[in-house]
Design an enzyme around this catalytic site. Structure first.
Site, PDB file in Angstrom:
ATOM      1  N   GLU A 155       1.752  23.569 -35.976  1.00 41.24           N
ATOM      2  CA  GLU A 155       2.504  23.896 -37.182  1.00 41.24           C
ATOM      3  C   GLU A 155       1.552  24.138 -38.344  1.00 41.24           C
ATOM      4  O   GLU A 155       0.330  23.969 -38.222  1.00 41.24           O
ATOM      5  CB  GLU A 155       3.507  22.779 -37.501  1.00 41.24           C
ATOM      6  CG  GLU A 155       4.565  22.609 -36.417  1.00 41.24           C
ATOM      7  CD  GLU A 155       5.645  21.616 -36.790  1.00 41.24           C
ATOM      8  OE1 GLU A 155       5.562  21.015 -37.878  1.00 41.24           O
ATOM      9  OE2 GLU A 155       6.579  21.433 -35.993  1.00 41.24           O
ATOM     10  N   HIS A 179      10.506  23.254 -48.186  1.00 41.26           N
ATOM     11  CA  HIS A 179      10.183  23.873 -46.906  1.00 41.26           C
ATOM     12  C   HIS A 179      10.236  25.386 -47.084  1.00 41.26           C
ATOM     13  O   HIS A 179      11.193  25.914 -47.650  1.00 41.26           O
ATOM     14  CB  HIS A 179      11.167  23.435 -45.823  1.00 41.26           C
ATOM     15  CG  HIS A 179      10.666  23.703 -44.435  1.00 41.26           C
ATOM     16  ND1 HIS A 179      10.615  24.968 -43.900  1.00 41.26           N
ATOM     17  CD2 HIS A 179      10.171  22.872 -43.483  1.00 41.26           C
ATOM     18  CE1 HIS A 179      10.119  24.903 -42.675  1.00 41.26           C
ATOM     19  NE2 HIS A 179       9.840  23.640 -42.402  1.00 41.26           N
ATOM     20  N   ARG A 202       2.451  23.936 -46.556  1.00 40.59           N
ATOM     21  CA  ARG A 202       3.784  24.240 -47.067  1.00 40.59           C
ATOM     22  C   ARG A 202       3.822  24.543 -48.560  1.00 40.59           C
ATOM     23  O   ARG A 202       4.595  25.395 -49.001  1.00 40.59           O
ATOM     24  CB  ARG A 202       4.735  23.074 -46.748  1.00 40.59           C
ATOM     25  CG  ARG A 202       5.074  22.983 -45.278  1.00 40.59           C
ATOM     26  CD  ARG A 202       5.963  21.799 -44.980  1.00 40.59           C
ATOM     27  NE  ARG A 202       6.328  21.765 -43.571  1.00 40.59           N
ATOM     28  CZ  ARG A 202       7.037  20.799 -43.011  1.00 40.59           C
ATOM     29  NH1 ARG A 202       7.447  19.775 -43.748  1.00 40.59           N
ATOM     30  NH2 ARG A 202       7.334  20.837 -41.728  1.00 40.59           N
ATOM     31  N   HIS A 223      12.948  19.829 -49.429  1.00 40.12           N
ATOM     32  CA  HIS A 223      12.835  19.306 -48.068  1.00 40.12           C
ATOM     33  C   HIS A 223      12.387  17.850 -47.980  1.00 40.12           C
ATOM     34  O   HIS A 223      12.990  17.063 -47.255  1.00 40.12           O
ATOM     35  CB  HIS A 223      11.850  20.185 -47.295  1.00 40.12           C
ATOM     36  CG  HIS A 223      11.673  19.816 -45.860  1.00 40.12           C
ATOM     37  ND1 HIS A 223      12.723  19.812 -44.959  1.00 40.12           N
ATOM     38  CD2 HIS A 223      10.568  19.441 -45.150  1.00 40.12           C
ATOM     39  CE1 HIS A 223      12.279  19.457 -43.761  1.00 40.12           C
ATOM     40  NE2 HIS A 223      10.976  19.210 -43.852  1.00 40.12           N
ATOM     41  N   ARG A 238       2.727  17.071 -48.097  1.00 37.39           N
ATOM     42  CA  ARG A 238       2.735  16.512 -46.739  1.00 37.39           C
ATOM     43  C   ARG A 238       2.353  17.560 -45.701  1.00 37.39           C
ATOM     44  O   ARG A 238       2.841  18.690 -45.733  1.00 37.39           O
ATOM     45  CB  ARG A 238       4.120  15.953 -46.408  1.00 37.39           C
ATOM     46  CG  ARG A 238       4.248  15.450 -44.975  1.00 37.39           C
ATOM     47  CD  ARG A 238       5.570  14.765 -44.740  1.00 37.39           C
ATOM     48  NE  ARG A 238       6.710  15.653 -44.778  1.00 37.39           N
ATOM     49  CZ  ARG A 238       7.152  16.369 -43.738  1.00 37.39           C
ATOM     50  NH1 ARG A 238       6.499  16.322 -42.583  1.00 37.39           N
ATOM     51  NH2 ARG A 238       8.224  17.126 -43.850  1.00 37.39           N
TER      52      ARG A 238
END
Length: 577
Positions: free
Chosen positions: A150, A277, A323, A385, A420
């Site tokens: 990811e 997100h 992100r 998110h 994060r």
């Protein structure tokens, strides 16, 4: 089963060798007071993993609004990051986490998180979680599970259960908890406030450090407030996504744990870092649906309406950038082109059968919305998110109030910093809930004496004349936060948001102290406070870092600092925060 925690007796012992007073799991209905060894508020991966471990050492109460098909754990798609490939390394995972956190991660806690990752995976498997297994060729390399990649990760290290990892984890943990003999589950329970020294009966005094003794909670089904006392209280109520008009979070994510801890006197930290997100399915008027980052890890490319892969000019990792960078780039491209969304192109990422096999549920959802992801681009837009800030805790997830712990999105453990890294959140819940339990057992707190504390007095309150106004207030908060405290901020917008929220807060405060307990009012009280904490924290950060971008302070400062807020003495006394 013998309890390992010390017990404060409610009456003098007759003999020195007499066993401690045994307190019942359920109190008599007449006084609605019960005493436990551990109180867990929340039932996601952090709360249930703590409860399972703690049940071997004492009586556990789990308070939850809704046990199944609710909360952020249930909705998690991608997976849980852990080094499982011999070709990968702990150092690589640590490095990726620190890079994503934009300088604000606490390196010692990141090291703990990463190094305890494989053990966390083994614990989940032992509790019945069925992760997607690797094929025979991969297993021959010593890798038991299929690993995805990811955004922000330099290697394939995301363990998953197809594309519904959270649902599988929640299923297994709920089944395990239901079989555990020492755990009491209370659904339809809405925590109101933590029990502290101010709730002692007249003449009682708190000795030593400021402590938490349990929680007052509304039993929604019986419409009564109950007093739950415990030697240790764990807050794991999730984040505060419902403060925003567009969010991937479930409706239960109203910041309850953060708000309760702050009102009780605990510090909160880095609340300005709300993660958006980058990719949710664009479908106005319908519930937000997350398009997992694993699709970009599988080769998906972000494109604008002209077909340009705009991320290629933004970051070396292109569409797999962290992100904060990706969400901000999508937002900027939408504003530059005047478009309501961008696209995720999966048409060159394998056959239709391959995409359906890897992402069965996302593939199905897209088809239901008229998009065949093997042939058509997926329309995507960012949404609120994950809250990287929260209750300030140490490396054992202990807050600065004695016997209070916070884990998961409710806490600011320091592992996420200013942004994060994908799939570190589920890992954080398992690892730090274990550390919280170890700390409780090491300190061996006493059970509170039920005779020292006041019960909740609800007889002086009358029902609110209208409750629809709470829905109106919620809409106003969510709109304000989305438009004024979103992906890109400014001093002017933050000041305007603070003004709007102050007006709403005054009305909510007045209603809370005037009317009887109403679930929507309790949640709105918490959500309003959390929204104000986000704005105050954002106003204090005079730079742009990670998830916080302010056009009036576009540069990152060399000095590293965390934003810490604590309720004033006046606020705690008057209830005005």
């Amino acid at each position: 089963m013998k309890c390992l925690l010390k017990v404060t007796p409610s009456r003098p012992r007759k003999k020195a060798q007499e066993s401690p007073v045994k307190l019942p799991i359920f109190a008599k209905k007449v006084d609605r007071v019960a005493v436990y060894d551990f109180i867990v508020v929340g039932s996601g991966i952090a709360g249930l993993s703590f409860a399972l471990r703690a049940s071997r050492h004492g009586r556990v109460l789990v308070l939850t609004k809704q046990l199944s098909e609710a909360g952020s754990t249930h909705l998690a798609q991608g997976g849980i990051a852990s080094v499982m490939d011999p070709a990968d390394s702990m150092e690589g995972h640590i490095r990726d986490t620190l890079a994503a956190g934009a300088g604000l991660c606490r390196a010692d806690r990141v090291k703990i998180l990463v190094e305890q990752g494989p053990e966390a995976i083994r614990d989940l498997v032992s509790w019945g979680v069925r992760f997607t297994r690797a094929n025979a060729r991969i297993r021959a390399k010593g890798i038991p599970f299929d690993l995805a990649r990811e955004g922000g990760h330099s290697n394939f290290r995301v363990v998953h259960a197809e594309d519904l990892t959270g649902r599988e984890i929640q299923r297994a943990l709920i089944e395990a908890v239901r079989l555990a003999p020492n755990i009491t589950l209370r659904e339809n329970a809405l925590a109101i406030d933590l029990i502290t020294a101010k709730h002692l009966k007249p003449g009682q005094r708190e000795s030593g450090t400021k402590s938490v003794y349990g929680v007052y909670a509304l039993d929604v089904s019986r419409n009564r407030v109950e007093t739950h006392l415990g030697a240790a209280t764990l807050l794991c109520t999730g984040g505060v996504g419902q403060a925003y008009a567009h969010t991937t979070n479930d409706s239960v994510s109203t910041g309850d744990g953060i708000a309760m801890a702050y009102r009780a006197g605990a510090a909160v930290e880095d609340m300005e870092f709300m993660q958006f997100h980058p990719t949710t399915f664009y479908n106005p008027g319908h519930p937000t649906y997350l398009i997992s980052e694993a699709l970009r890890g599988h080769g998906g490319v972000l494109r604008n309406h002209r077909g340009e892969a705009f991320m290629d000019k933004v970051h070396p990792l292109k569409s797999l950038a962290p992100r904060d960078i990706t969400a901000r780039a999508i937002d900027a491209e939408m504003k530059r082109t005047g478009r309501a969304h961008m696209f995720l192109d999966m048409t060159r990422c394998g056959s239709r059968a391959d995409l359906r096999r890897h992402f069965p549920n996302i593939f199905r959802h897209c088809l239901e919305q008229g998009v065949d992801m093997s042939r058509q681009w997926i329309p995507v837009v960012p949404a609120a998110h994950f809250m990287c800030g929260g209750v300030k805790v140490d490396g054992n997830s202990a807050a600065d109030l004695k016997n209070l712990y916070a884990v998961g999105e409710t806490a600011c453990t320091g592992v996420h910093g200013a942004n994060r890294l994908a799939s570190n959140s589920l890992l954080e819940g398992v690892v730090f809930s274990g550390r919280a339990l170890d700390h409780v057992l090491a300190t061996a707190p006493s059970r509170p004496d039920r005779n020292r504390f006041r019960e909740w007095d609800s007889f002086r309150f009358k029902p609110a004349p209208e409750t629809i106004i709470y829905s109106h207030a919620l809409e106003a908060i969510r709109s304000t936060m989305w438009h004024y405290v979103g992906i890109v901020r400014s001093d002017f917008r933050l000041a305007r948001a603070a003004e709007f929220l102050h007006v709403i807060s005054r009305h909510i405060h007045a209603d809370y102290w005037s009317f009887s307990m109403e679930p929507n009012l309790i949640e709105l009280r918490n959500l309003t406070l959390c929204a104000e904490l986000i704005v105050r924290s954002a106003q204090r950060r005079k730079e742009s870092r990670g998830l916080h971008y302010n056009v009036d302070h576009p540069h990152m400062l060399k000095a590293l600092r965390h934003t810490v807020l604590r309720a004033s003495v006046t606020a705690k006394r008057t209830g005005r925060f």
